[in-house]
Design an enzyme around this catalytic site. Structure first.
Site, short mmCIF file in Angstrom:
data_model
loop_
_atom_site.label_atom_id
_atom_site.label_comp_id
_atom_site.label_asym_id
_atom_site.label_seq_id
_atom_site.Cartn_x
_atom_site.Cartn_y
_atom_site.Cartn_z
N CYS B 86 -25.45 -0.70 13.38
CA CYS B 86 -26.44 0.35 13.48
C CYS B 86 -26.47 1.31 12.27
O CYS B 86 -26.40 1.11 11.28
CB CYS B 86 -26.34 1.14 14.62
SG CYS B 86 -28.20 1.77 15.14
N HIS B 195 -26.44 -3.47 18.92
CA HIS B 195 -25.25 -2.89 19.51
C HIS B 195 -24.52 -3.91 20.33
O HIS B 195 -24.76 -3.76 21.47
CB HIS B 195 -25.40 -1.73 20.24
CG HIS B 195 -25.77 -0.46 19.56
ND1 HIS B 195 -24.98 0.44 18.77
CD2 HIS B 195 -27.13 0.03 18.99
CE1 HIS B 195 -25.59 1.52 18.27
NE2 HIS B 195 -26.97 1.14 18.26
N GLU B 197 -21.33 -3.82 21.12
CA GLU B 197 -20.55 -3.18 22.09
C GLU B 197 -21.23 -2.55 23.20
O GLU B 197 -20.62 -2.04 24.14
CB GLU B 197 -19.84 -2.08 21.04
CG GLU B 197 -20.72 -0.70 21.07
CD GLU B 197 -21.78 -0.84 19.85
OE1 GLU B 197 -22.08 -1.79 19.69
OE2 GLU B 197 -22.32 0.24 19.69
#
Lengths: 83, 227
Positions: B86, B195, B197
């Site tokens: 990002c 994302h 994560e």
């Protein structure tokens, strides 16, 4: 001392979605003659510098390196000597 | 495998990345402040998402000049794994480690969603635990994820298999050729808007992202021990 006014604009080949949205709202308001809107940035820099030539060199360099992203943007600038 | 997560003022996915490495890989991971200049003791760098320096001027434009970025460039040049997620992707583009730029979403809205992403190249250190063509579900959350590059650069990305992820289904931001993530020519630097994560356990809505971290470890184990 020099005052530089730098204009950073999107390259013609790059779509400006903000400009398109503003154009749409201008049409809604009745400004039907509006054909295109492109949005950019204006940056003012006060620069302590010996000569005009040196000021031009520095403004060009900092505009290329920092103020604009050459992948998507162009810049122009005006330079004036101030007290 | 030692991971560094550089933190800029305004980063906000830093601890998500740290937790992902700890929880999924169980490998050592450390936050690194943006003033730090030495990453030589680390094997990989994760540039986290967020709004570094308030996104002032352009996303990633100020972070690019922070001291830690010189060390990130050294790590990339040394062939270490560098991933920007990002805002981290935006920083990598601004710093010239990846080609192109990220612009405002073409519809001008911030888009927060779980997005289907297609694996376009599983021959990278970041995707070797996925299948080519596999569609995974990973959250996106960005207002400026509209990847742009000129046609010559796009042709080069395609020729070198540098397009690693594409949006499957609707393109959420207007990116060129539906690009969601690219790597550099050498393959050791990856930038992606989604994302991973935030998708490491089922209760998060998807655990598809954990294989990206597993890929990095698998690659490192296969390639670094011989040194």
């Amino acid at each position: 001392m020099f005052k530089a006014t730098i204009y950073v604009t999107l390259k013609d080949s790059v779509l400006d979605p903000q400009g398109v949205a503003v154009k749409g709202s201008l049409h809604t308001l009745g400004f039907e003659g509006v054909r295109d809107v492109r949005i950019g940035k204006r940056v003012e820099v006060l620069l302590e510098c010996e000569s005009r030539a040196e000021a031009e060199k520095q403004i060009k360099e900092l505009s290329e390196k920092v103020l604009s992203n050459p992948v998507i943007e162009n810049f122009t600038f005006e330079l004036e000597e101030v007290a | 495998m030692r991971f560094a997560v550089p933190i800029f003022p305004g980063s906000n996915c830093d601890y998500d990345c740290i937790h992902a490495v700890e929880d999924i890989l169980g490998e050592p991971v450390a936050p690194v402040w943006h003033h730090d200049t030495d990453l030589s003791s680390f094997d990989a760098v994760i540039l986290p998402g967020g709004f570094s320096y308030g996104d002032y001027l352009r996303c990633g434009a100020i972070a690019r000049f922070s001291p830690v970025m010189a060390a990130v460039k050294e790590a990339a040049a040394a062939g270490k794994l560098v991933i920007g997620i990002c805002n981290g992707f935006q920083v990598l583009c601004e710093s010239g480690l990846l080609p192109g730029a990220l612009m405002r979403n073409n519809h001008l809205k911030f888009r927060c969603d779980i997005q289907p992403i297609r694996i376009e190249n599983n021959q990278t250190p970041f995707t070797c635990a996925y299948e080519n063509g596999q569609v995974i579900r990973i959250p996106i959350a960005h207002g400026e994820g509209n990847y742009y590059c000129d046609e010559a650069t796009l042709a080069e990305l395609k020729a070198n298999n540098q397009i690693v992820f594409r949006y499957a289904g609707e393109n959420p931001n207007g990116s060129v050729d539906d690009i969601a993530g690219i790597c550099n020519k050498a393959g050791n630097v990856l930038g992606m808007m989604p994302h991973p994560e935030r998708a490491i356990f089922d209760w998060m809505g998807s655990d598809d992202g954990k294989y990206l971290f597993k890929s990095m470890l698998q690659y490192w184990k296969e390639n670094s021990r011989a040194v």
